[in-house]
Design a protein around this motif. Structure first.
Motif, short mmCIF file in Angstrom:
data_model
loop_
_atom_site.label_atom_id
_atom_site.label_comp_id
_atom_site.label_asym_id
_atom_site.label_seq_id
_atom_site.Cartn_x
_atom_site.Cartn_y
_atom_site.Cartn_z
N VAL A 112 -19.78 -35.40 62.96
CA VAL A 112 -21.21 -35.42 63.31
C VAL A 112 -21.59 -36.87 63.53
O VAL A 112 -21.48 -37.69 62.62
N SER A 113 -22.06 -37.18 64.74
CA SER A 113 -22.35 -38.56 65.11
C SER A 113 -23.71 -38.65 65.79
O SER A 113 -24.19 -37.67 66.37
N ASN A 114 -24.31 -39.83 65.74
CA ASN A 114 -25.58 -40.07 66.45
C ASN A 114 -25.37 -40.45 67.92
O ASN A 114 -26.26 -41.00 68.55
N CYS A 115 -24.21 -40.16 68.46
CA CYS A 115 -23.88 -40.59 69.82
C CYS A 115 -24.43 -39.63 70.87
O CYS A 115 -24.99 -38.58 70.58
N GLN A 137 -20.60 -32.21 66.41
CA GLN A 137 -21.98 -32.17 66.86
C GLN A 137 -22.48 -33.60 67.01
O GLN A 137 -22.00 -34.50 66.30
N CYS A 138 -23.42 -33.83 67.93
CA CYS A 138 -23.93 -35.18 68.14
C CYS A 138 -25.42 -35.15 68.46
O CYS A 138 -25.98 -34.10 68.79
N PHE A 139 -26.04 -36.31 68.36
CA PHE A 139 -27.47 -36.43 68.64
C PHE A 139 -27.81 -35.98 70.05
O PHE A 139 -28.83 -35.33 70.28
N GLY A 140 -26.94 -36.31 71.00
CA GLY A 140 -27.23 -36.02 72.40
C GLY A 140 -27.32 -34.56 72.75
O GLY A 140 -27.89 -34.20 73.78
#
Length: 211
Positions: A112-115, A137-140
């Motif tokens: 899980v990343s903020n990318c 899962q990611c921020f985008g």
């Protein structure tokens, strides 16, 4: 805190790899394409915002930029960042693959990343490590904060006792908000006092002893 985990969710930048050099080149290329950014974007600038939510990066780097120009420039940076990640990738931290191989035999693994969308896939392509991870899962994807994305992974894959591994205060706070125990990657970009994160790694391979 549970004594046994069934799954490990990882942050990406500052935890699994360091892509700040390619991101810096991407941001500098975007800067050179406009006439309203006058200062060069340095490696130290990028390292200072690595791991923060997408929009927060640009508010911190360009606080005086008018909103319309910040939005335009963030879109340029995002495009260049993804292209550079796909072309150049980043540098894996030592013993990442060997440690993931060890962990995969005992735990379900996720990211899980903020990318932005496509960045995790670029990591998979360059590192060849995608087969170790069951999901990500990611921020985008939905523009949701990291805590919500952690909760989504937990719910989607019906995880009973996950832990989150990250390297920033934001990662710690996201873990706390999602109710998931936190393991601090102290070799990354953030700083936390021992009392704030008792479970900590001085290097990625420490996970083999910790878990």
């Amino acid at each position: 805190m549970p004594l046994h985990f069934d799954s490990i969710i990882f942050d990406l930048d500052g935890t699994l790899w360091n892509a700040t050099e390619s991101v810096t080149k991407a941001f500098q290329k975007a800067k050179n394409s406009v006439d309203y950014i006058h200062n060069d974007i340095t490696l130290a600038d990028v390292q200072a915002v690595t791991g923060q939510p997408f929009q927060a990066v640009y508010h911190r780097l360009f606080p005086t930029l008018p909103a319309e120009q910040r939005e335009e420039f963030s879109a340029l940076c995002a495009r260049e960042e993804l292209a550079h990640a796909q072309q150049y990738g980043g540098t894996l931290y030592p013993e990442v693959e060997a440690t993931l191989r060890y962990l995969q035999s005992r735990y379900r693994l996720f990211i899980v990343s903020n990318c932005q969308v496509g960045y995790v896939e670029a990591f998979f392509e360059h590192s060849g490590l995608g087969h170790y991870f069951e999901g990500h899962q990611c921020f985008g994807t939905k523009m949701l904060p990291k805590a919500d994305n952690i909760r989504e992974i937990v719910a989607q894959y019906q995880l009973q006792a996950p832990a989150y591994v990250g390297d920033t205060r934001g990662d710690l706070e996201a873990s706390q908000k999602s109710g998931v125990p936190f393991i601090f990657a102290a070799y990354g970009f953030g700083t936390l006092a021992p009392a704030e994160a008792e479970l900590r790694l001085q290097q990625f391979s420490d996970l083999q002893q910790l878990l």
